[in-house]
Write a protein that holds these residues in place. Sequence first.
Motif, PDB file in Angstrom:
ATOM      1  N   GLY A  11       0.787  -1.228   0.000  1.00 29.09           N
ATOM      2  CA  GLY A  11       0.000   0.000   0.000  1.00 29.09           C
ATOM      3  C   GLY A  11       0.819   1.278   0.000  1.00 29.09           C
ATOM      4  N   SER A  12       0.131   2.380  -0.305  1.00 31.65           N
ATOM      5  CA  SER A  12       0.797   3.685  -0.393  1.00 31.65           C
ATOM      6  C   SER A  12       0.731   4.476   0.905  1.00 31.65           C
ATOM      7  CB  SER A  12       0.158   4.514  -1.508  1.00 31.65           C
ATOM      8  OG  SER A  12      -1.195   4.807  -1.190  1.00 31.65           O
ATOM      9  N   SER A  13       0.050   3.946   1.920  1.00 32.40           N
ATOM     10  CA  SER A  13      -0.084   4.630   3.220  1.00 32.40           C
ATOM     11  C   SER A  13      -0.647   6.035   3.040  1.00 32.40           C
ATOM     12  CB  SER A  13       1.273   4.696   3.940  1.00 32.40           C
ATOM     13  OG  SER A  13       1.929   3.466   3.946  1.00 32.40           O
ATOM     14  N   SER A  14      -1.661   6.147   2.196  1.00 33.79           N
ATOM     15  CA  SER A  14      -2.183   7.475   1.845  1.00 33.79           C
ATOM     16  C   SER A  14      -2.726   8.227   3.054  1.00 33.79           C
ATOM     17  CB  SER A  14      -3.269   7.346   0.772  1.00 33.79           C
ATOM     18  OG  SER A  14      -4.302   6.486   1.213  1.00 33.79           O
ATOM     19  N   ARG A  15      -3.359   7.513   3.987  1.00 33.49           N
ATOM     20  CA  ARG A  15      -3.912   8.208   5.162  1.00 33.49           C
ATOM     21  C   ARG A  15      -2.810   8.694   6.097  1.00 33.49           C
ATOM     22  NH1 ARG A  15      -8.323   4.311   7.658  1.00 33.49           N
ATOM     23  NH2 ARG A  15      -7.131   2.723   6.547  1.00 33.49           N
ATOM     24  N   VAL A  49       5.016  -8.845  -0.380  1.00 34.59           N
ATOM     25  CA  VAL A  49       4.362  -8.303  -1.567  1.00 34.59           C
ATOM     26  C   VAL A  49       4.488  -6.787  -1.559  1.00 34.59           C
ATOM     27  CG1 VAL A  49       2.238  -8.137  -2.903  1.00 34.59           C
ATOM     28  CG2 VAL A  49       2.738 -10.226  -1.612  1.00 34.59           C
ATOM     29  N   LEU A  50       5.122  -6.264  -2.601  1.00 31.56           N
ATOM     30  CA  LEU A  50       5.345  -4.837  -2.758  1.00 31.56           C
ATOM     31  C   LEU A  50       4.427  -4.290  -3.850  1.00 31.56           C
ATOM     32  CD1 LEU A  50       9.250  -5.045  -2.794  1.00 31.56           C
ATOM     33  CD2 LEU A  50       7.786  -4.494  -0.843  1.00 31.56           C
ATOM     34  N   GLY A  51       4.225  -2.976  -3.819  1.00 34.08           N
ATOM     35  CA  GLY A  51       3.384  -2.351  -4.842  1.00 34.08           C
ATOM     36  C   GLY A  51       3.812  -0.921  -5.071  1.00 34.08           C
ATOM     37  N   TRP A  52       3.341  -0.036  -4.167  1.00 31.86           N
ATOM     38  CA  TRP A  52       3.718   1.369  -4.259  1.00 31.86           C
ATOM     39  C   TRP A  52       5.227   1.516  -4.037  1.00 31.86           C
ATOM     40  CZ3 TRP A  52       5.961   4.565  -0.605  1.00 31.86           C
ATOM     41  CH2 TRP A  52       5.992   5.928  -0.905  1.00 31.86           C
ATOM     42  N   ASN A  53       5.895   2.218  -4.926  1.00 32.99           N
ATOM     43  CA  ASN A  53       7.321   2.545  -4.801  1.00 32.99           C
ATOM     44  C   ASN A  53       8.149   1.373  -4.257  1.00 32.99           C
ATOM     45  OD1 ASN A  53       9.752   3.924  -4.734  1.00 32.99           O
ATOM     46  ND2 ASN A  53       8.867   5.764  -3.807  1.00 32.99           N
ATOM     47  N   VAL A  66      15.525 -11.767   1.329  1.00 37.21           N
ATOM     48  CA  VAL A  66      14.114 -12.076   1.564  1.00 37.21           C
ATOM     49  C   VAL A  66      13.355 -12.019   0.241  1.00 37.21           C
ATOM     50  CG1 VAL A  66      12.027 -11.386   2.788  1.00 37.21           C
ATOM     51  CG2 VAL A  66      14.257 -11.098   3.876  1.00 37.21           C
ATOM     52  N   PRO A  67      12.670 -13.085  -0.139  1.00 40.08           N
ATOM     53  CA  PRO A  67      11.917 -13.064  -1.394  1.00 40.08           C
ATOM     54  C   PRO A  67      10.840 -11.984  -1.378  1.00 40.08           C
ATOM     55  CG  PRO A  67      12.050 -15.291  -0.518  1.00 40.08           C
ATOM     56  CD  PRO A  67      12.548 -14.382   0.549  1.00 40.08           C
ATOM     57  N   SER A  68      10.709 -11.315  -2.495  1.00 42.07           N
ATOM     58  CA  SER A  68       9.631 -10.329  -2.637  1.00 42.07           C
ATOM     59  C   SER A  68       9.089 -10.403  -4.050  1.00 42.07           C
ATOM     60  CB  SER A  68      10.119  -8.913  -2.320  1.00 42.07           C
ATOM     61  OG  SER A  68      11.119  -8.504  -3.230  1.00 42.07           O
ATOM     62  N   VAL A  69       7.876  -9.936  -4.212  1.00 46.12           N
ATOM     63  CA  VAL A  69       7.242  -9.893  -5.526  1.00 46.12           C
ATOM     64  C   VAL A  69       6.537  -8.546  -5.637  1.00 46.12           C
ATOM     65  CG1 VAL A  69       5.124 -11.023  -4.726  1.00 46.12           C
ATOM     66  CG2 VAL A  69       5.732 -11.125  -7.133  1.00 46.12           C
ATOM     67  N   ILE A  70       6.558  -7.957  -6.820  1.00 47.12           N
ATOM     68  CA  ILE A  70       5.907  -6.672  -7.042  1.00 47.12           C
ATOM     69  C   ILE A  70       4.545  -6.906  -7.666  1.00 47.12           C
ATOM     70  CG2 ILE A  70       6.026  -4.469  -8.272  1.00 47.12           C
ATOM     71  CD1 ILE A  70       9.104  -4.749  -8.144  1.00 47.12           C
TER      72      ILE A  70
END
Length: 197
Positions: A11-15, A49-53, A66-70
Amino acid sequence: MKTSVVILAAGSSSRLGRPKQLIEIQGKTLVQKAVDEVYRSRADSMVVVLGWNPVLIQTGFDSAKVPSVINPNWESGMASSIQAGLHFLLENGEIDQVMIMLCDQPFVDSEYLDQLFEEGLKSEKGIVASFYSNTRGVPALFSKKYFPELLALKGQDGAKKVLLEHRGDVLKIDFPNGAIDLDTEADLRRLMDQLGE
């Protein structure tokens, strides 16, 4: 019984207005703390699991080890991040059950994760879920019979949809601190006060 963990950190932590994944609690970023707790638990593998930036968030944990996936579709909602993590795990080995957890529940530790694993084995239920704020939630453990349903979630649907549709197969574990997450600066201040930081 092979157990894998999906740590949701897309998430982008928009709040909050800044990336919660990188907030430091007791000398560690939240995402690194989540990773460390999984490593100390009985889990056999994990993926972040990554997404934003994603490049920025990868600075918050040992991404070389550490394994990660976008998840390129992270903005569509939590469903796509759960699926990105589960697909990655299934493509990289046999697993019998998967734990879904967030990186912003600071009181989730290895002892609690192991409690979920152990209670699940004893109960023979297909799902073991945390219970707080009068609802079932994550961290939650799903046996492989629920993988198709997790992979069929849409949009903003999270793991809770599966929990609610199969109440009779859910073992609830009381975890009042599961209600503490960090969506706003006020949440963060309360946590820091609680921890004496």
